[in-house]
Write a protein that holds these residues in place. Structure first.
Motif, short mmCIF file in Angstrom:
data_model
loop_
_atom_site.label_atom_id
_atom_site.label_comp_id
_atom_site.label_asym_id
_atom_site.label_seq_id
_atom_site.Cartn_x
_atom_site.Cartn_y
_atom_site.Cartn_z
N LYS A 225 0.95 -1.36 -0.04
CA LYS A 225 -0.13 0.15 -0.11
C LYS A 225 0.92 1.15 0.08
N LEU A 226 0.81 1.92 -1.09
CA LEU A 226 1.73 3.39 -1.18
C LEU A 226 0.93 4.52 -0.63
N HIS A 227 1.59 5.22 0.15
CA HIS A 227 1.14 6.25 0.83
C HIS A 227 2.20 7.54 0.29
N GLN A 228 1.39 8.56 -0.19
CA GLN A 228 2.23 9.83 -0.80
C GLN A 228 1.80 10.82 0.11
N VAL A 229 2.92 11.47 0.56
CA VAL A 229 2.81 12.41 1.31
C VAL A 229 3.34 13.72 0.88
N PRO A 230 2.24 14.69 0.53
CA PRO A 230 2.69 15.94 0.07
C PRO A 230 3.41 16.83 0.83
N GLU A 231 4.29 17.58 0.47
CA GLU A 231 4.92 18.62 1.37
C GLU A 231 5.99 18.01 2.30
N ALA A 232 6.11 16.93 2.26
CA ALA A 232 6.97 16.25 3.11
C ALA A 232 8.25 15.76 2.48
N GLN A 241 3.74 14.38 13.40
CA GLN A 241 2.43 13.84 12.78
C GLN A 241 2.55 12.85 11.85
N HIS A 242 3.61 12.99 10.89
CA HIS A 242 3.75 11.97 9.94
C HIS A 242 4.10 10.59 10.81
N PHE A 243 5.05 10.68 11.58
CA PHE A 243 5.41 9.47 12.48
C PHE A 243 4.20 8.73 12.97
N GLU A 244 3.36 9.65 13.55
CA GLU A 244 1.99 9.08 14.18
C GLU A 244 1.14 8.42 13.12
N ASP A 245 1.05 8.75 11.85
CA ASP A 245 0.44 8.39 10.94
C ASP A 245 1.01 7.05 10.31
N ILE A 246 2.24 6.92 10.38
CA ILE A 246 2.91 5.79 9.81
C ILE A 246 2.71 4.67 10.87
N ILE A 247 2.79 4.91 12.16
CA ILE A 247 2.54 3.78 13.08
C ILE A 247 1.09 3.54 13.28
N LYS A 248 0.18 4.48 13.25
CA LYS A 248 -1.17 4.12 13.26
C LYS A 248 -1.85 3.58 12.15
N THR A 249 -1.33 3.65 11.00
CA THR A 249 -1.53 2.92 9.73
C THR A 249 -0.91 1.42 9.94
N ALA A 250 0.35 1.29 10.55
CA ALA A 250 0.95 -0.02 10.44
C ALA A 250 0.09 -1.04 11.68
#
Length: 252
Positions: A225-232, A241-250
Motif C-alpha cells: 500500500k503506497l502512501h504519498q505524502v505532500p509537502e514532506a 504527525q507523519h510518524f504517528e500516521d505511519i504507526i497508526k497505519t501499521a
C-alpha cells in the motif's frame, strides 16, 4: 499513542554500529537473519512488524524475502533504491540515480563496482565524496530536522564508536551491492489469509528517492500500500504527525 495501540518498539544497532559486533561480510541476508535471531533471543514472539527508513529500509526488503513467515507486517519509509536491481527497468533506475548530485552518484557507483575502494574514497581529502550542499539532497524542513539531531552529538558518537568503516561504509556496500533478489520479485507474505499488511511511504518533496521508482515497485506489487505524502521531505518520519500516521497505519 504507544499506550493506545499497545506498541512495543525495539530499536537495535545493525552490525558495526553502537555495541553490535562488526560483520565484515555483511549482506542483506545476514542483516535479515540478525533480526530474526534478535527476535528469538528476546522472545518477542513468533511474528513481528519491521519498519525501516531510507538506507535502513534494506533489511525490511530482506525480511520480506527471507523470513516472510515471521512478519505480522512491514513498513518502508522513503526506502532506498539500489540502482542496480536486476529486474527493474534500467532506464528508470538510471534516471533516479541522475537525480542525485554527481558526487553522490559516483560514491554509490564505487560502493557497487569497487567496494574495496569505498573507505579510501570516503576518507580522501582531494574532493568531496558527497555533495557539500545540503540543499541538493534535503528540503529546508529536512535541514531543520537534521540540525535538531546534531545538537545531540553524543548519539552519533555512540553509534559510530567503532569507526565509520565497520558501520556506515559497510552499510552502504550492503545496500548497493548486487542483491540476490529484486524487490519486484517479492511475494505477498499475507496471501494465504494471514492478517498483516505492507506499507510504503513516499514523500513528494523528497530529493533523494525518486517517486516514480517507488510507484513502479508498488504497481508491480499491488499488495504494498503506497502512501504519498505532500509537502514532506526525506526525513518525514521525524515529523511528529507523519510518524504517528505511519504507526497508526501499521497498527490498523
Amino acid at each position: 499513542m504507544i499506550e493506545e495501540f499497545e506498541v512495543y518498539f525495539l530499536l537495535f544497532d545493525r552490525a558495526g554500529y553502537g555495541e553490535s559486533d562488526a560483520h565484515p561480510s555483511r549482506t542483506v541476508k545476514t542483516d535479515t537473519y540478525d533480526i530474526e535471531e534478535l527476535a528469538d533471543k528476546l522472545q518477542i514472539g513468533p511474528k513481528f512488524h519491521v519498519l525501516g527508513m531510507s538506507l535502513g529500509a534494506y533489511p525490511v526488503y530482506g525480511c520480506l524475502k527471507y523470513i516472510p513467515h515471521r512478519l505480522s507486517g512491514a513498513t518502508l519509509v522513503a526506502p532506498l533504491l539500489n540502482f542496480w536491481w536486476s529486474r527493474m527497468p534500467q532506464t528508470l533506475l538510471s534516471a533516479a540515480l541522475k537525480k542525485l548530485p554527481i558526487q553522490n552518484q559516483w560514491t554509490f557507483r564505487v560502493a557497487h563496482y569497487l567496494p574495496w575502494l569505498l573507505y579510501w574514497w570516503l576518507t580522501q581529502k582531494w574532493f568531496s565524496p558527497l555533495s557539500p550542499n545540503p540543499r541538493e539532497t534535503m528540503t529546508e524542513r529536512d535541514i531543520e530536522l537534521a540540525d535538531k539531531d546534531t545538537k545531540n552529538s553524543y548519539i552519533k558518537e555512540s553509534a559510530l564508536r567503532q569507526g565509520e568503516y565497520v558501520s556506515t561504509h559497510r552499510d552502504i556496500i550492503a545496500a548497493f551491492e548486487n542483491w540476490e533478489f529484486d524487490p519486484t520479485e517479492l511475494l505477498n507474505p499475507f496471501s494465504d489469509g494471514n492478517e498483516g499488511s505492507v506499507h510504503m511511504w513516499c514523500a513528494l518533496e523528497d530529493k533523494q528517492i525518486w517517486r516514480e521508482a517507488l510507484i513502479y515497485i508498488c504497481d508491480k506489487l499491488p499488495w504494498i500500500k503506497l502512501h504519498q505524502v505532500p509537502e514532506a521531505g526525506h526525513l518525514m518520519i521525524h515529523e511528529k504527525q507523519h510518524f504517528e500516521d505511519i504507526i497508526k497505519t501499521a497498527c490498523s
